[in-house]
Scaffold this motif. Structure first.
Motif, PDB file in Angstrom:
ATOM      1  N   VAL A   1       0.658  -1.452   0.058  1.00  0.00           N
ATOM      2  CA  VAL A   1      -0.330  -0.068  -0.119  1.00  0.00           C
ATOM      3  C   VAL A   1       0.811   1.168  -0.373  1.00  0.00           C
ATOM      4  O   VAL A   1       1.983   1.264   0.880  1.00  0.00           O
ATOM      5  N   GLY A   2       0.691   2.145  -0.581  1.00  0.00           N
ATOM      6  CA  GLY A   2       1.637   3.299  -0.963  1.00  0.00           C
ATOM      7  C   GLY A   2       1.820   3.616  -2.282  1.00  0.00           C
ATOM      8  O   GLY A   2       2.480   5.329  -2.238  1.00  0.00           O
ATOM      9  N   LEU A   3       1.629   3.044  -2.628  1.00  0.00           N
ATOM     10  CA  LEU A   3       2.600   2.821  -4.693  1.00  0.00           C
ATOM     11  C   LEU A   3       0.886   3.383  -5.464  1.00  0.00           C
ATOM     12  O   LEU A   3       1.515   3.443  -6.676  1.00  0.00           O
ATOM     13  N   GLU A   4       0.253   3.635  -4.726  1.00  0.00           N
ATOM     14  CA  GLU A   4      -1.018   3.711  -5.530  1.00  0.00           C
ATOM     15  C   GLU A   4      -0.818   5.261  -6.689  1.00  0.00           C
ATOM     16  O   GLU A   4      -0.925   5.679  -5.793  1.00  0.00           O
TER      17      GLU A   4
ATOM     18  N   GLY B   1       7.551   7.921  -0.395  1.00  0.00           N
ATOM     19  CA  GLY B   1       8.668   7.238   0.786  1.00  0.00           C
ATOM     20  C   GLY B   1       7.566   6.371   1.616  1.00  0.00           C
ATOM     21  O   GLY B   1       8.482   6.348   3.202  1.00  0.00           O
ATOM     22  N   GLU B   2       6.446   6.723   1.977  1.00  0.00           N
ATOM     23  CA  GLU B   2       6.123   5.910   3.477  1.00  0.00           C
ATOM     24  C   GLU B   2       5.188   4.687   2.286  1.00  0.00           C
ATOM     25  O   GLU B   2       4.039   4.576   1.719  1.00  0.00           O
ATOM     26  N   TYR B   3       5.729   3.660   2.915  1.00  0.00           N
ATOM     27  CA  TYR B   3       4.497   2.035   2.555  1.00  0.00           C
ATOM     28  C   TYR B   3       4.293   1.375   3.686  1.00  0.00           C
ATOM     29  O   TYR B   3       4.727   1.558   4.766  1.00  0.00           O
TER      30      TYR B   3
ATOM     31  N   LEU C   1       6.014  -1.384   8.605  1.00  0.00           N
ATOM     32  CA  LEU C   1       5.598  -0.056   7.865  1.00  0.00           C
ATOM     33  C   LEU C   1       6.990   0.472   7.536  1.00  0.00           C
ATOM     34  O   LEU C   1       8.038   0.112   8.405  1.00  0.00           O
ATOM     35  N   ILE C   2       7.294   1.000   6.389  1.00  0.00           N
ATOM     36  CA  ILE C   2       8.508   1.722   5.449  1.00  0.00           C
ATOM     37  C   ILE C   2       8.232   3.283   5.524  1.00  0.00           C
ATOM     38  O   ILE C   2       7.381   4.005   4.945  1.00  0.00           O
TER      39      ILE C   2
END
Ligand SMILES: O=P(O)(O)OC[C@H]1O[C@@H](O)[C@H](O)[C@@H](O)[C@@H]1O
Length: 325
Positions: free
Chosen positions: A201-204, A241-243, A255-256
């Protein structure tokens, strides 16, 4: 962030000790009274660190974190059981640092991929320990061997904070007489229960380049979290940068957070490519996933003379009710 050498960054440029070390235990080299332990993985020297928050294993080669597990949680990182640990060979798993180029060498494909710092020994420069965990600081300088393939003078530092979360800060100083360009990535391998039941999740809605279908160019977008049904090898740019890595049958999430890294790479080799890699068991693709953060492709970093640049990465395992980063 880029600083002048004269300001905060003197530490990196001169590799001089920090002035004040309150409430910490400091050791240099290995003659130390601290709960780190030097041992070997098949001949490769590694440090095993245990504190009240986590257990971690870090190799001197590449200053590569190989294992990280928060107490009470499942391992966050994946490390190949078939990795050979031979000196100067890339170790498959954990967090290799790719520098000073990511992927193929920009002009000579015969030179090793992902740069050279992951294949060479770093110096353990400094260790601190306090209530929040340990911080290991490794350094690396250019030398005759590196200048033969990348003709630039530089100092690099990797600070590894081992607490409830895993935090890496990678700094590079240009100590040359001319600017240089580089690309880099924190090439993190995550452990997953089953790749087909895993989502990122987070690269949509973030443009990506499919390395497996280069003819499609750079402007593909997907509206939904990434799912895995085949070999995947994508480079995202202008990313946040947040995924999160979410697994269907596990409450634990990865969590990244890498606020200075606008590139992300998502890689799983699937069946055939795994069979071609000599250092992965044939079914291991099912239990690993790389979500890498850095500056790659067109997002090249140009570092001026006497400048220092730093990038941070925070990784945590978390259950839904917690928010660590
Ligand atoms: O085998 P290496 O050099 O460690 O690289 C592994 C993978 O690393 C990924 O970052 C790349 O996107 C893939 O193309 C590559 O196959």
């Amino acid at each position: 962030m880029v600083f002048d050498v004269s300001e905060e960054s003197t530490l990196v440029v001169t590799i001089s000790p920090p002035e004040k070390l309150d409430k910490t235990t400091v050791v240099r080299g290995l003659s130390c009274e601290w709960r780190g332990q030097t041992t070997e993985y098949e001949g490769q020297p590694v440090l095993v660190i245990e504190n009240k928050h986590c257990r971690a294993v870090v190799a001197y080669q590449g200053a590569q974190v190989l294992e990280f597990q928060r107490r009470g949680h499942a391992p966050l990182l994946w490390l190949s059981e078939a990795s050979n640990f031979l000196p100067k060979r890339a170790i498959r798993g954990g967090i290799p640092l790719c520098f000073p180029w990511f992927g193929q060498h920009p002009t000579d494909p015969s030179i090793l991929s992902h740069g050279f710092v992951r294949n060479l020994p770093w110096t353990l420069y400094h260790v601190t320990e306090d209530d929040s965990g340990h911080v290991l600081t490794f350094t690396f300088r250019d030398n005759e061997e590196t200048r033969a393939i990348w003709p630039h003078a530089f100092n690099a530092m990797l600070e590894i904070r081992l607490g409830q979360s895993l935090e890496l800060k990678f700094s590079v100083a240009n100590v040359d007489k001319k600017p240089f360009d580089f690309t880099f990535a924190f090439h993190s391998y995550f452990a997953v229960d089953q790749i087909t039941q895993t989502k990122v999740v987070g690269l949509e809605n973030t443009p990506f380049f499919d390395q497996l279908a280069p003819e499609k160019g750079f402007h593909q977008l997907e509206r939904f979290p990434i799912e895995f049904h085949a070999e995947t090898d994508r480079i995202y740019q202008r990313a946040t940068g947040e995924y999160q890595i979410v697994q269907e049958h596990s409450k634990q999430r990865a969590l990244i957070d890498a606020p200075d890294c606008s590139s992300a790479i998502v890689w799983n080799p699937w069946i055939e490519k795994t069979a071609r890699l000599g250092d992965m068991d044939k079914d291991a693709w099912q239990n690993m996933l790389c979500v890498e953060c850095g500056k790659v492709g067109a997002e090249v970093v140009t570092l001026g003379v006497s400048k220092v640049v730093s990038f941070t990465l925070t990784l945590a395992s978390s259950f839904p009710e917690e928010s660590l980063i």
